[in-house]
Enzyme design. Structure first.
Site, PDB file in Angstrom:
ATOM      1  N   CYS A  96      31.844  34.567  47.073  1.00 53.66           N
ATOM      2  CA  CYS A  96      32.808  35.026  46.351  1.00 53.66           C
ATOM      3  C   CYS A  96      32.106  37.064  46.138  1.00 53.66           C
ATOM      4  O   CYS A  96      32.376  36.999  47.423  1.00 53.66           O
ATOM      5  CB  CYS A  96      32.787  34.309  44.434  1.00 53.66           C
ATOM      6  N   HIS A 187      34.341  28.920  45.688  1.00 50.14           N
ATOM      7  CA  HIS A 187      33.272  28.202  44.869  1.00 50.14           C
ATOM      8  C   HIS A 187      32.915  27.384  45.759  1.00 50.14           C
ATOM      9  O   HIS A 187      34.283  26.396  44.710  1.00 50.14           O
ATOM     10  CB  HIS A 187      33.202  29.051  43.635  1.00 50.14           C
ATOM     11  N   GLU A 189      30.850  25.582  44.425  1.00 54.52           N
ATOM     12  CA  GLU A 189      29.990  25.453  43.874  1.00 54.52           C
ATOM     13  C   GLU A 189      30.338  24.568  42.351  1.00 54.52           C
ATOM     14  O   GLU A 189      29.812  24.038  41.672  1.00 54.52           O
ATOM     15  CB  GLU A 189      28.452  25.932  43.494  1.00 54.52           C
TER      16      GLU A 189
END
Length: 241
Positions: A96, A187, A189
């Site tokens: 990001c 993202h 994660e």
């Protein structure tokens, strides 16, 4: 393996107690791919910097509420540090804001997208799948939360994935068959639970009610974040001395 986490932002107040810090999110994300890894966190958004960029096998650059174009005192030194990593052959993995700051640091551009916020689960097409991406499907979905994106990739990068809404969604730096850097706009994660709570915090503020509701409707569908964890670890292993 020792992995560095360059924190370019902080988890919003009220969410860290439930979901942990950005370092915690990345530790969980990398868990199966690097179960024995140790971590070093550097809060660069607070003006901190690593004493030696070679202290780890690779650096992960987190997301942030800031823009790479913001007039913040730590941005220029941070870009210089990223260039020092390249010179020292220490690999980078940006997510990001990390994707955007890598582009800016190495000669590209990132800015606010004319289409506004991209929030929720989005789909992206792989345009190139080098050998180290074995097993990758032609298309992947991932959680997103951004209004900025890369609008001009740096020289010596290969476009790995994109979409109509986000044309430059993933980049490989250097030789695409053995890159020294990878970056991705969404993202991998994030969890659905974290994004749902993040949307709730930003609902009625930077996110309109309509945007927030539309994002929440996309949650609960499969994603392949584990692929990005595997590729990140493989990148770091490749350059490990």
């Amino acid at each position: 393996m020792k992995i560095g986490i360059l924190e370019t932002g902080k988890v919003p107040d009220g969410l860290e107690a439930t979901h942990g810090s950005y370092t915690d999110l990345f530790r969980a994300f990398l868990g199966a791919a690097a179960p024995d890894a140790s971590f070093l966190t550097v809060p660069v958004c607070e003006g901190a910097a690593p004493q030696d960029v070679r202290a780890v096998d690779g650096w992960i650059i987190t997301g942030s509420r800031h823009g790479v174009y913001d007039p913040l005192a730590w941005i220029a030194p941070f870009e210089a540090m990223l260039r020092a990593c390249r010179a020292a052959r220490i690999p980078l993995f940006g997510v990001c804001f990390g994707h955007q700051i890598m582009a800016q640091a190495f000669g590209g551009r990132a800015e606010k997208a004319s289409q506004g916020w991209s929030v929720g689960r989005h789909g992206y097409d792989f345009l190139k799948r080098p050998g180290w991406m074995a097993g990758a499907e032609p298309r992947f979905t991932q959680l997103a939360m951004h209004q900025d994106q890369v609008t001009r990739p740096p020289p010596d990068t290969t476009l790995l994935a994109g979409s109509a809404r986000c044309p430059y969604a993933a980049l490989a730096y250097g030789d695409p068959d053995r890159p020294w850097g990878l970056s991705v706009q969404p993202h991998p994660e994030f969890t659905d639970a974290f994004l749902a709570d993040l949307v709730a915090v930003r609902r009625g503020g930077v996110l309109t009610t309509e945007t927030a509701d539309a994002a929440l409707e996309t949650l609960g569908r499969p994603a392949r974040g584990a692929d990005w964890a595997r590729w990140c670890v493989a990148l770091f292993e490749h350059w490990r001395t």
